[in-house]
Write an enzyme that holds these catalytic residues in place. Structure first.
Site, PDB file in Angstrom:
ATOM      1  N   TRP A 102      39.026  -0.202  38.692  1.00 16.46           N
ATOM      2  CA  TRP A 102      38.705   1.026  39.466  1.00 16.46           C
ATOM      3  C   TRP A 102      39.561   1.978  38.934  1.00 16.46           C
ATOM      4  CZ3 TRP A 102      34.701   2.762  42.264  1.00 16.46           C
ATOM      5  CH2 TRP A 102      34.976   4.038  43.140  1.00 16.46           C
ATOM      6  N   LYS A 113      25.675   9.570  61.098  1.00 15.11           N
ATOM      7  CA  LYS A 113      26.125   8.212  61.021  1.00 15.11           C
ATOM      8  C   LYS A 113      25.239   7.286  61.900  1.00 15.11           C
ATOM      9  CE  LYS A 113      28.383   7.815  57.938  1.00 15.11           C
ATOM     10  NZ  LYS A 113      27.826   8.956  57.310  1.00 15.11           N
ATOM     11  N   ASN A 155      47.113  -2.532  39.845  1.00 15.20           N
ATOM     12  CA  ASN A 155      46.328  -1.946  40.733  1.00 15.20           C
ATOM     13  C   ASN A 155      47.236  -1.014  41.438  1.00 15.20           C
ATOM     14  OD1 ASN A 155      44.614  -1.258  42.401  1.00 15.20           O
ATOM     15  ND2 ASN A 155      44.771  -3.150  43.926  1.00 15.20           N
ATOM     16  N   GLY A 156      46.831   0.372  41.360  1.00 15.56           N
ATOM     17  CA  GLY A 156      47.736   1.223  42.171  1.00 15.56           C
ATOM     18  C   GLY A 156      47.983   2.671  41.138  1.00 15.56           C
ATOM     19  N   GLU A 184      21.355   6.951  60.358  1.00 13.10           N
ATOM     20  CA  GLU A 184      21.534   5.946  59.295  1.00 13.10           C
ATOM     21  C   GLU A 184      21.703   4.489  59.609  1.00 13.10           C
ATOM     22  OE1 GLU A 184      23.604   6.903  55.856  1.00 13.10           O
ATOM     23  OE2 GLU A 184      25.326   7.573  56.999  1.00 13.10           O
ATOM     24  N   LYS A 242      23.266   3.203  48.178  1.00 14.50           N
ATOM     25  CA  LYS A 242      24.435   3.603  48.220  1.00 14.50           C
ATOM     26  C   LYS A 242      24.664   5.070  47.495  1.00 14.50           C
ATOM     27  CE  LYS A 242      28.729   4.408  49.323  1.00 14.50           C
ATOM     28  NZ  LYS A 242      28.804   4.950  50.837  1.00 14.50           N
ATOM     29  N   GLU A 258      27.818  15.106  61.012  1.00 10.93           N
ATOM     30  CA  GLU A 258      28.137  13.915  60.256  1.00 10.93           C
ATOM     31  C   GLU A 258      27.937  12.870  61.230  1.00 10.93           C
ATOM     32  OE1 GLU A 258      28.340  12.675  57.497  1.00 10.93           O
ATOM     33  OE2 GLU A 258      29.540  10.982  57.708  1.00 10.93           O
ATOM     34  N   HIS A 309      19.083  27.897  72.621  1.00 14.12           N
ATOM     35  CA  HIS A 309      18.040  28.403  71.846  1.00 14.12           C
ATOM     36  C   HIS A 309      17.122  27.258  71.617  1.00 14.12           C
ATOM     37  CE1 HIS A 309      20.540  32.108  71.459  1.00 14.12           C
ATOM     38  NE2 HIS A 309      21.497  31.153  71.006  1.00 14.12           N
ATOM     39  N   CYS A 336      41.226  -1.655  42.103  1.00 13.92           N
ATOM     40  CA  CYS A 336      41.245  -2.933  41.020  1.00 13.92           C
ATOM     41  C   CYS A 336      41.511  -4.165  41.520  1.00 13.92           C
ATOM     42  CB  CYS A 336      42.515  -2.696  40.169  1.00 13.92           C
ATOM     43  SG  CYS A 336      42.377  -0.719  39.402  1.00 13.92           S
ATOM     44  N   ARG A 377      34.921  -5.589  45.136  1.00 10.15           N
ATOM     45  CA  ARG A 377      35.989  -4.577  45.535  1.00 10.15           C
ATOM     46  C   ARG A 377      35.255  -3.095  44.615  1.00 10.15           C
ATOM     47  NH1 ARG A 377      41.054  -6.682  46.788  1.00 10.15           N
ATOM     48  NH2 ARG A 377      42.381  -4.884  45.754  1.00 10.15           N
TER      49      ARG A 377
END
Ligand code: AGP
Length: 612
Positions: free
Chosen positions: A73, A489, A99-100, A492, A607, A485, A508, A2, A27
């Site tokens: 948020w 990273k 916020n929290g 991309e 995104k 992963e 193999h 937030c 944000r």
């Protein structure tokens, strides 16, 4: 997260507040609102963007030279107008933004309802402003004292700003766990979640410290006291950063900022869910389905991209800890192959955005076939979250960088909690072992903090690989998904071709690729099939491959073989992915930066892939 903005001074507050919200849009948020005091307290809020709020308030009374404003948020309660901030007290004489996460809000809410309070929203924030009102009335104290007493009653994280129509010359703020900064102008004060909205008005700022309350008068000096009533002298600092740097918190890219946010985001993913004293894991979001999950004969995990890698870690977690068979499916494949789905199947959909079209379509299909759908999403109220039967939010905060980092570790954290919870329900884990795992899990954020210190080492050797054309990433067991992963990273954001493989699979086929030009990243931590990975490294060495190893602190064996080696803290095997991923995030980041790639917005990527 937030965004908070406040103003008190001689100027009209509204233009300053709305511009401040615009400065905080980076944000990530889902709704916005503002409260202003002139002769009365006016509050306007709306689901949607700041521009929607501006549209919404057109023609309304926006007078007032004190006010607060907020971008939300969502953490508790769907993103909608009712849940948007600010929130009124019962008597509508107070307005609060926050916020929290207040962990004990439901017990406070029940208590306040017994005392006649009525709530309009599902938020923890509305509970807090009613609590302040209730304390002020029943303890017969002034507003600042009421805030102080109330904050001693809440558990969790907060950054708040409060205005009162009965105190139009006073702005009150307080923080614990979520940042707040006060801008000191000429006869005026500004308040914000970070310095971004302040920098155009003043460079003189005071950062509130933990459990501090700021008493900000219209005329006069800023006062600060702790919630334990200890007076503090405000420490005024001069802002050095420029605006664009501020939005990234001083980091060069959002991705780097989000890599460094992982101790906090992992802590937030566990917040209020891991209770060491009681030796329990509590996941409120699946409470009505956890028994069904424990009895499941099969769990199907559906996701895409990085979330699919988190699902693979989830497979190891649930099979290893909860002893339930797991199948991991790409959303795009699952939705079209007419899979056999039974009514007692549990389908877990993992998605940071909660909007990925293939994952959404896959769970709709599974739901039609009678399966129970559980979500692991980061965006509250997102499409996938809304279409599941139940779920657990990752609480990683908005992830702005297209390449997912903190969302991945938050997903793995939530899946670890889920596997532990289901295991404890099934009784297939000894209480002592269970407690041991909880204690270790609680140390992960500080071990992530320690792992982040590897950044400079990795920066140094990453230069050597700036123009490599291929990479191999190898791992076994829990570290196999980490290898995948790490490869994603690098691909991309640096556009270097990279493949992740189970370490033993190299024999193999891929071993034919190994030569002195081929960098091979090997996750060779002490747990799992360490000896086997060691022999895989020998095989690479024999063919002159360049070895970058991620090992457990104190490793001496791999040291004899690797060209480059980073040491991560020792932890339980099931938590290794949370640490081993981080050096690979740094490696990809630093190589991409040296190749002048658009790290936060890599070419061809979005995104959230909301189309097929
Ligand atoms: C990961 O870095 C990518 N941005 C991408 O693979 C992403 O994980 C994938 O598109 C799934 O997104 P979701 O988690 O929002 O569903």
């Amino acid at each position: 997260m937030c965004g908070i903005v406040g103003y008190i001074g001689p100027k009209d507050a509204y233009p300053i507040l709305i511009k401040g919200l615009q400065r905080l849009e980076y944000r990530g948020y889902d709704s916005a609102g503002v409260a202003l005091i002139d002769s009365d307290l006016k509050l306007y809020k709306n689901y949607g963007k700041v521009a929607d709020l501006e549209e919404y308030v057109k023609g309304k009374d926006l007078a007032g030279n004190i006010g607060i404003a907020h971008t939300r948020w969502a953490t508790h309660g769907e993103p909608n107008q009712v849940n948007a901030h600010p929130h009124f007290s019962q008597d509508k004489r107070l307005a609060l933004i926050h916020n929290g996460i207040i962990e004990n809000y439901s017990s406070l809410r029940e208590e306040l309802i017994k005392r006649g309070h009525k709530f309009e929203s599902e938020t923890d924030t509305e509970v807090l402003v009613h609590l302040i009102e209730d304390v002020k009335k029943n303890e017969n104290v002034d507003l600042v004292e009421a805030v102080r007493i109330a904050l001693n009653m809440v558990i969790g994280a907060y950054a708040i700003a409060l205005v009162s129509v009965d105190n139009p010359d006073l702005l009150i703020a307080a923080r614990k766990g979520s940042p707040l900064v006060i801008g000191i102008g000429e006869g005026e004060f500004f308040l914000a979640s970070d310095a971004t909205p302040l920098v155009e008005y003043t460079k003189n700022v005071v950062y509130l410290d933990e459990e501090e309350i700021a008493i900000i008068p219209r005329n006069g000096n800023l006062e600060i006291k702790t919630i334990k009533n200890k007076k503090k002298t405000p420490y005024v600092e001069t802002l050095e950063l420029n605006l664009s740097a501020l939005e990234k918190g001083g980091y060069d890219h959002f991705m780097l900022k989000e890599i460094y946010e992982q101790p906090t985001s992992i802590k937030d993913s566990m917040r209020g869910r891991l209770d060491i004293d009681k030796g329990t894991v509590k996941l409120g979001g699946i409470i009505d389905y956890e028994e069904k999950m424990a009895k499941a004969k099969r769990i199907i995990m559906v996701a895409c991209g990085t979330s699919w890698h988190a699902a693979l870690v989830g497979e190891y977690l649930f099979e290893d800890i909860a002893r339930i068979p797991v199948e991991v499916e790409y959303g795009s494949e699952f939705r079209y192959r007419n899979p056999i789905i039974n009514e007692d199947d549990i389908v877990i959909a993992i998605s940071q955005s909660g909007e990925t079209a293939d994952t959404l379509a896959a769970i709709r299909m599974a739901k039609e076939k009678g399966a129970t759908i559980i979500g692991v999403c980061n965006v509250v109220g997102s499409s996938i979250a809304r279409e599941t039967h139940a779920g657990v939010y990752t609480h990683a905060g908005p992830e702005i960088g297209v390449a997912s980092t903190k969302a991945f570790t938050a997903q793995v954290t939530v899946l670890s909690l889920m596997a532990l919870r289901i295991a404890s329900l099934k009784g297939n884990i000894k209480k002592s072992r269970f407690r041991q795992l909880l204690i270790e899990m609680e140390t992960i954020p500080e071990k992530v903090e320690e792992t982040l210190k590897l950044a400079d080492e990795i920066l140094d050797f990453s230069k050597i690989f700036t123009y490599s054309r291929n990479f191999l990433y190898l791992g076994r067991g829990y570290n196999f998904p980490v290898a995948l992963e790490g490869a994603l990273k690098l691909k991309e954001i640096s556009y270097i071709h990279a493949e992740g493989y189970p370490a033993a699979e190299m024999k193999h086929g891929p071993i034919a690729l190994i030569d002195k030009e081929m960098p091979v990243v090997v996750i060779a931590t002490k747990k799992g099939a360490y000896e086997k990975v060691l022999s895989n490294i020998e095989e690479i060495k024999a063919r002159k491959g360049r070895i970058i190893a991620v090992v457990t602190k104190g490793d001496t064996e791999v040291k004899k073989l690797a060209d480059f080696m980073v040491e991560i803290p020792e932890t339980e095997e099931m938590f290794v992915p949370l640490l081993a991923t981080i050096p690979l995030q740094f490696l990809a980041y630093h190589i991409a930066v040296r190749r002048d790639c658009e790290v936060d917005m890599p070419r061809n990527l979005a995104k959230s892939v909301t189309v097929e």
